[in-house]
Design a protein around this motif. Sequence first.
Motif, PDB file in Angstrom:
ATOM      1  N   MET A  77       0.805  -1.078  -0.198  1.00  0.00           N
ATOM      2  CA  MET A  77      -0.323   0.016  -0.148  1.00  0.00           C
ATOM      3  C   MET A  77       0.486   1.619  -0.247  1.00  0.00           C
ATOM      4  N   GLU A  78       1.831   1.215   0.470  1.00  0.00           N
ATOM      5  CA  GLU A  78       2.897   2.495   0.537  1.00  0.00           C
ATOM      6  C   GLU A  78       3.663   2.589  -0.576  1.00  0.00           C
ATOM      7  N   GLU A  79       3.519   0.814  -1.454  1.00  0.00           N
ATOM      8  CA  GLU A  79       4.114   1.663  -2.949  1.00  0.00           C
ATOM      9  C   GLU A  79       3.713   2.241  -3.748  1.00  0.00           C
ATOM     10  N   GLY A  80       1.815   1.693  -3.587  1.00  0.00           N
ATOM     11  CA  GLY A  80       0.905   2.271  -4.354  1.00  0.00           C
ATOM     12  C   GLY A  80       0.773   1.558  -5.407  1.00  0.00           C
ATOM     13  N   GLY A  81      -0.333   1.251  -6.128  1.00  0.00           N
ATOM     14  CA  GLY A  81      -0.814   1.284  -7.028  1.00  0.00           C
ATOM     15  C   GLY A  81      -1.610  -0.229  -7.290  1.00  0.00           C
ATOM     16  N   ASN A  82      -2.194   0.029  -6.410  1.00  0.00           N
ATOM     17  CA  ASN A  82      -3.715  -0.800  -5.788  1.00  0.00           C
ATOM     18  C   ASN A  82      -4.481  -1.201  -5.933  1.00  0.00           C
ATOM     19  N   ILE A  83      -5.341  -1.332  -6.220  1.00  0.00           N
ATOM     20  CA  ILE A  83      -6.850  -1.492  -6.252  1.00  0.00           C
ATOM     21  C   ILE A  83      -7.507  -3.018  -4.682  1.00  0.00           C
ATOM     22  N   VAL A  84      -7.758  -1.926  -3.870  1.00  0.00           N
ATOM     23  CA  VAL A  84      -7.958  -3.107  -3.016  1.00  0.00           C
ATOM     24  C   VAL A  84      -9.970  -3.029  -2.679  1.00  0.00           C
ATOM     25  N   ASP A  85     -10.430  -4.365  -2.865  1.00  0.00           N
ATOM     26  CA  ASP A  85     -11.403  -4.930  -2.856  1.00  0.00           C
ATOM     27  C   ASP A  85     -12.260  -5.374  -1.752  1.00  0.00           C
ATOM     28  N   TYR A  86     -13.336  -5.187  -0.837  1.00  0.00           N
ATOM     29  CA  TYR A  86     -13.631  -5.414   0.236  1.00  0.00           C
ATOM     30  C   TYR A  86     -14.797  -4.644   0.411  1.00  0.00           C
ATOM     31  N   HIS A  87     -15.407  -4.990   1.583  1.00  0.00           N
ATOM     32  CA  HIS A  87     -16.673  -4.935   1.698  1.00  0.00           C
ATOM     33  C   HIS A  87     -16.857  -4.338   2.658  1.00  0.00           C
ATOM     34  N   GLY A  88     -16.043  -3.941   3.954  1.00  0.00           N
ATOM     35  CA  GLY A  88     -15.472  -3.230   4.944  1.00  0.00           C
ATOM     36  C   GLY A  88     -14.621  -1.352   4.197  1.00  0.00           C
ATOM     37  N   PHE A  91     -11.293   0.112   9.031  1.00  0.00           N
ATOM     38  CA  PHE A  91     -10.287  -0.331   9.617  1.00  0.00           C
ATOM     39  C   PHE A  91      -9.019   0.182   8.597  1.00  0.00           C
ATOM     40  N   PHE A  92      -9.347   0.400   6.845  1.00  0.00           N
ATOM     41  CA  PHE A  92      -7.545   0.557   6.327  1.00  0.00           C
ATOM     42  C   PHE A  92      -7.056   2.167   6.884  1.00  0.00           C
ATOM     43  N   PRO A  93      -5.749   2.877   7.087  1.00  0.00           N
ATOM     44  CA  PRO A  93      -5.403   4.077   7.553  1.00  0.00           C
ATOM     45  C   PRO A  93      -5.756   5.110   5.962  1.00  0.00           C
ATOM     46  N   GLU A  94      -6.358   6.204   6.361  1.00  0.00           N
ATOM     47  CA  GLU A  94      -6.938   7.080   5.822  1.00  0.00           C
ATOM     48  C   GLU A  94      -5.727   7.436   4.521  1.00  0.00           C
ATOM     49  N   ARG A  95      -4.412   7.779   5.151  1.00  0.00           N
ATOM     50  CA  ARG A  95      -2.984   8.285   4.030  1.00  0.00           C
ATOM     51  C   ARG A  95      -3.355   6.745   2.474  1.00  0.00           C
ATOM     52  N   TRP A  96      -3.730   5.360   3.215  1.00  0.00           N
ATOM     53  CA  TRP A  96      -3.299   4.275   2.321  1.00  0.00           C
ATOM     54  C   TRP A  96      -3.974   5.433   0.675  1.00  0.00           C
ATOM     55  N   PHE A  97      -4.992   5.714   0.674  1.00  0.00           N
ATOM     56  CA  PHE A  97      -6.102   5.764  -0.104  1.00  0.00           C
ATOM     57  C   PHE A  97      -6.072   7.237  -0.829  1.00  0.00           C
ATOM     58  N   ASP A  98      -6.698   7.083  -2.481  1.00  0.00           N
ATOM     59  CA  ASP A  98      -6.531   8.551  -2.854  1.00  0.00           C
ATOM     60  C   ASP A  98      -7.510   8.280  -3.207  1.00  0.00           C
ATOM     61  N   ALA A 140     -17.863   5.337   4.690  1.00  0.00           N
ATOM     62  CA  ALA A 140     -16.384   5.343   3.589  1.00  0.00           C
ATOM     63  C   ALA A 140     -16.650   7.648   4.075  1.00  0.00           C
ATOM     64  N   LYS A 141     -17.461   7.335   4.141  1.00  0.00           N
ATOM     65  CA  LYS A 141     -17.742   9.404   4.075  1.00  0.00           C
ATOM     66  C   LYS A 141     -17.103   9.704   5.971  1.00  0.00           C
ATOM     67  N   GLU A 142     -17.629   8.559   6.690  1.00  0.00           N
ATOM     68  CA  GLU A 142     -17.069   9.048   8.244  1.00  0.00           C
ATOM     69  C   GLU A 142     -15.401   8.806   8.606  1.00  0.00           C
ATOM     70  N   SER A 143     -15.267   7.739   7.220  1.00  0.00           N
ATOM     71  CA  SER A 143     -13.731   7.333   7.438  1.00  0.00           C
ATOM     72  C   SER A 143     -12.560   8.181   6.287  1.00  0.00           C
ATOM     73  N   TYR A 144     -13.669   8.654   5.485  1.00  0.00           N
ATOM     74  CA  TYR A 144     -12.237   9.807   4.573  1.00  0.00           C
ATOM     75  C   TYR A 144     -12.896  10.920   4.428  1.00  0.00           C
ATOM     76  N   PRO A 145     -11.312  11.429   3.326  1.00  0.00           N
ATOM     77  CA  PRO A 145     -12.081  13.194   2.991  1.00  0.00           C
ATOM     78  C   PRO A 145     -13.352  12.400   2.150  1.00  0.00           C
ATOM     79  N   GLU A 146     -13.915  13.213   2.247  1.00  0.00           N
ATOM     80  CA  GLU A 146     -15.273  13.502   1.411  1.00  0.00           C
ATOM     81  C   GLU A 146     -15.396  13.975  -0.243  1.00  0.00           C
TER      82      GLU A 146
END
Length: 178
Positions: A77-88, A91-98, A140-146
């Motif tokens: 995840m720190e390297e980048g270039g990922n599509i994470v597929d999960y129903h929750g 719990f993932f760190p906010e910094r991981w996703f664009d 998602a809206k509560e866990s990540y920047p809108e």
Amino acid sequence: MAKDSGKRRQRPNILVTGTPGTGKTTTSTALAEATQLRHLNIGDLVKEKNLHDGWDDKLQCHIINEDLVCDEIEDVMEEGGNIVDYHGCDFFPERWFDLVVVLQTDNTVLYDRLTKRGYEGSKLSNNIECEIFQVLLEEAKESYPENIVISLKSDNVEDISRNVSTLTDWFRNWHPTS
């Protein structure tokens, strides 16, 4: 655990989430093919690497160990270039996703998809209620920047194709931020 080296990712990370049956894996697989990003199916990873705390007989699923999952994928995840597929998603760190994509499906379509998968009883009703009350969108809206959370309709093949096209365009226009 990977340390934040201050180095910017050169490729984005995308989270594709939604109630089971909304098309996460289908969308993620097609998007990975179109963008050459790595598809991480968390449900499969949990089973393959035993990243769980046993089996829930009532819901007929593994009890995911969120800390083990995060430890397992942190470096990629720190390297980048990922599509994470999960129903929750909370719990993932906010910094991981664009980009965080919440797939949503009409309840009658979702009911049919889940019953074809063998969902029944509380497992079926819990997932339908989750979709009705838009639990994953709110999570998602509560866990990540809108501004990085989007909701996409995923009722049929045409929707999925349009979504993959939209997300591929987003990917092509993405630039690392400082």
